[in-house]
Structure formats: C-alpha cells, structure tokens
Design a protein around this motif. Structure first.
Motif, PDB file in Angstrom:
ATOM      1  N   TYR A 200       0.839  -1.196   0.000  1.00 28.52           N
ATOM      2  CA  TYR A 200       0.000   0.000   0.000  1.00 28.52           C
ATOM      3  C   TYR A 200       0.880   1.255   0.000  1.00 28.52           C
ATOM      4  CZ  TYR A 200      -3.299  -3.559   1.577  1.00 28.52           C
ATOM      5  OH  TYR A 200      -4.056  -4.700   1.670  1.00 28.52           O
ATOM      6  N   PRO A 201       0.412   2.337  -0.609  1.00 26.61           N
ATOM      7  CA  PRO A 201       1.249   3.538  -0.758  1.00 26.61           C
ATOM      8  C   PRO A 201       1.262   4.429   0.481  1.00 26.61           C
ATOM      9  CG  PRO A 201      -0.853   3.884  -1.855  1.00 26.61           C
ATOM     10  CD  PRO A 201      -0.874   2.458  -1.348  1.00 26.61           C
ATOM     11  N   THR A 202       1.327   3.833   1.641  1.00 22.54           N
ATOM     12  CA  THR A 202       1.224   4.572   2.900  1.00 22.54           C
ATOM     13  C   THR A 202       2.335   5.601   3.062  1.00 22.54           C
ATOM     14  OG1 THR A 202       0.147   2.661   3.925  1.00 22.54           O
ATOM     15  CG2 THR A 202       1.135   4.281   5.408  1.00 22.54           C
ATOM     16  N   TYR A 203       3.545   5.282   2.588  1.00 17.06           N
ATOM     17  CA  TYR A 203       4.666   6.193   2.809  1.00 17.06           C
ATOM     18  C   TYR A 203       4.725   7.337   1.806  1.00 17.06           C
ATOM     19  CZ  TYR A 203       6.242   2.813   6.256  1.00 17.06           C
ATOM     20  OH  TYR A 203       6.327   1.979   7.349  1.00 17.06           O
ATOM     21  N   TYR A 204       3.631   7.528   1.052  1.00 14.73           N
ATOM     22  CA  TYR A 204       3.449   8.742   0.260  1.00 14.73           C
ATOM     23  C   TYR A 204       2.425   9.673   0.922  1.00 14.73           C
ATOM     24  CZ  TYR A 204       5.757   5.952  -3.369  1.00 14.73           C
ATOM     25  OH  TYR A 204       6.651   5.173  -4.069  1.00 14.73           O
ATOM     26  N   ASN A 205       1.781   9.199   1.989  1.00 11.11           N
ATOM     27  CA  ASN A 205       0.764   9.979   2.697  1.00 11.11           C
ATOM     28  C   ASN A 205       1.443  11.114   3.465  1.00 11.11           C
ATOM     29  OD1 ASN A 205      -0.928  10.808   4.989  1.00 11.11           O
ATOM     30  ND2 ASN A 205      -2.297   9.162   4.376  1.00 11.11           N
ATOM     31  N   PRO A 206       1.120  12.369   3.197  1.00  7.75           N
ATOM     32  CA  PRO A 206       1.825  13.480   3.841  1.00  7.75           C
ATOM     33  C   PRO A 206       1.670  13.511   5.360  1.00  7.75           C
ATOM     34  CG  PRO A 206      -0.061  14.279   2.565  1.00  7.75           C
ATOM     35  CD  PRO A 206       0.134  12.842   2.204  1.00  7.75           C
ATOM     36  N   GLU A 207       0.540  13.038   5.879  1.00  9.86           N
ATOM     37  CA  GLU A 207       0.365  13.036   7.331  1.00  9.86           C
ATOM     38  C   GLU A 207       1.202  11.938   7.980  1.00  9.86           C
ATOM     39  OE1 GLU A 207      -4.104  14.949   7.568  1.00  9.86           O
ATOM     40  OE2 GLU A 207      -3.896  12.777   7.381  1.00  9.86           O
ATOM     41  N   VAL A 208       1.308  10.787   7.327  1.00  8.68           N
ATOM     42  CA  VAL A 208       2.193   9.731   7.831  1.00  8.68           C
ATOM     43  C   VAL A 208       3.640  10.212   7.820  1.00  8.68           C
ATOM     44  CG1 VAL A 208       3.115   7.426   7.311  1.00  8.68           C
ATOM     45  CG2 VAL A 208       0.647   7.838   7.226  1.00  8.68           C
ATOM     46  N   LEU A 209       4.027  10.865   6.738  1.00 11.33           N
ATOM     47  CA  LEU A 209       5.396  11.401   6.657  1.00 11.33           C
ATOM     48  C   LEU A 209       5.629  12.467   7.719  1.00 11.33           C
ATOM     49  CD1 LEU A 209       5.751  11.631   2.786  1.00 11.33           C
ATOM     50  CD2 LEU A 209       6.928  10.014   4.298  1.00 11.33           C
ATOM     51  N   ARG A 210       4.619  13.279   8.018  1.00 12.38           N
ATOM     52  CA  ARG A 210       4.765  14.288   9.076  1.00 12.38           C
ATOM     53  C   ARG A 210       5.011  13.626  10.427  1.00 12.38           C
ATOM     54  NH1 ARG A 210       7.072  18.397   9.986  1.00 12.38           N
ATOM     55  NH2 ARG A 210       6.340  19.127   7.957  1.00 12.38           N
TER      56      ARG A 210
END
Length: 243
Positions: A200-210
């Motif tokens: 899943y592309p979770t590590y493109y999610n800006p809130e996850v990266l924040r």
C-alpha cells in the motif's frame, strides 16, 4: 544543527514481488528518504544486502536517528550488527521502527518481549487517533489520520508498557492497536509507528510522513552530558564522622 538520518530497509519485497515494485519502484527506503527529506534532514539509505547491511561503525557513528523497516528478512540480519545498533541506541542514537519492524531483532532486543500481535491483510480502513495531542510527535497533525487501505495489526501487542502512547489505531474489522509508542533506552529514544505495509502507498501519505518527521526531531540526541558510572571520587571533601 542538521539531524543526520539513515533510512534502513531490507529491500527484498521490492525485488521479488511485482505488486510491491509497482508501489515502491525504487524501494521503501527511497520513498521514505524522499518524503522526509523535505524537512531539511541530511538523509542517506542503507539496505540488508550491502556490506555489514550498510550499517558500518562509521555510518552509525554519523547517524543521529536510524529508521528501520524490515519484514521477510529479519533472520538475515547478523547478530553482530544488531549488537552494534543496540549499543548506539544506548549511547544516544534515536531509533524509529516502522510497521513490521516490530519483529526485527533490534526491536525485540530493546523491548525484551516477544513483540507479537494479531494481523490481517484485507486492505481495510485504518483510523489513527491522536491520543496525546500535546506530544511533539503529534505537532501539526489532525485529531485523526485516515488510511483507506492498510494491513490490520490488533491487540494484544506484546510490548512493555510504553513510556508514552501517542497514537491508537482503529480498523474497519473492529480491532484496535497501540500504533504510536515511545520508550527511553539508555541515552537513546525509541519510537514505534505502525502503518506501512509494503503493498500500500502509505509512505506517500503526507500526514504519515509528518509523523515520521516529527519522530526524527523527537528522537534526535539531546546533547546532554553522558552519565559517568562506576566507582567515583567525591566532588567535595568528605569529613570524618563527628566533625
């Protein structure tokens, strides 16, 4: 001062599973490095199949915070490298363990428990609730983060009670999970953050990266003096009894 970050990824799924390659063509480590680098960190990557897993003494000595993602290659990580990383954490290096890194040798060594949990891969919704909004890792984040498709992790999570609990996840199937936990180990800080299944592309999610960017800032060494232990000479003159 610039925080020096090393992103470690075993980099195995991406080479053998087309569905993972489609999401992370250059590897999870590359996606993470690109995603967090916008915050001004000095970022490099390391992978399992490099010499010494890319975690030489020189690399670790110049790493303030190490990010760890692993899954199918936990048993391939050499114990000597685990011991090396463990010592650096005890000496003050920060460690952020992501998703299936809960079963890594280094996380188990630092936790002293089995670190097992429930899991299910069904592409279900995850809602990550911020339960400690005053914590620095929660800075700039909403009350909750919604991820439309993720792998489920459910309680009971076999970890020692966290020093701080920052996030709790709810899943579409009904389970809950302590998904953002911190511990102090020696002079170092450890942050576990749950989301990040490889398909899943979770590590493109800006809130996850924040969250990860905030975690780096929190886990970075504080610069405090290293404690001196063992037999110690008095700082002041000690008088004899009765004086």
């Amino acid at each position: 001062m610039t925080i020096r970050v090393t992103v470690w990824n075993e980099y195995l799924h991406e080479k053998v599973h087309p569905e993972v390659t489609a999401v992370y063509p250059d590897g999870i480590h590359a996606a993470l490095a690109a995603g967090i680098g916008s915050d001004g960190f000095e970022v490099r990557t390391a992978t399992l199949e490099e010499a010494e897993h890319g975690l030489t003494e020189e690399v670790l000595a110049s790493t303030d915070v190490l990010i760890w993602w692993g899954h199918m290659g936990h048993d391939k990580v050499e114990d000597a490298i685990v011991d090396r990383v463990h010592q650096r954490v005890m000496d003050g290096m920060g460690l952020i363990v992501l998703h299936s890194g809960h079963f890594s040798k280094i996380f188990k060594k630092l936790m002293g428990t089995g670190c097992d949990l429930k899991w299910r891969e069904a592409g279900e919704k995850e809602r990550i609730w911020t339960v400690n909004p005053a914590h620095p890792i929660a800075a700039g984040l909403p009350e909750y983060i919604t991820i439309e498709n993720e792998e489920m992790y459910g309680e009971h999570f076999d970890i020692p009670a966290p020093d701080e609990l920052i996030f709790v996840s709810w899943f579409e199937g009904g389970e809950v999970f302590r998904s953002g936990c911190t511990w102090n180990r020696g002079q170092g800080k450890v942050f576990y953050f749950r989301p990040g299944h490889e398909t899943y592309p979770t590590y493109y999610n800006p809130e996850v990266l924040r969250v990860i960017q905030n975690g780096i800032k929190w886990a970075a060494p504080s610069g405090a003096a290293t404690p001196v232990r063992g037999n110690h000479q008095p700082l002041e003159q000690i008088g004899s009894k009765g004086n």
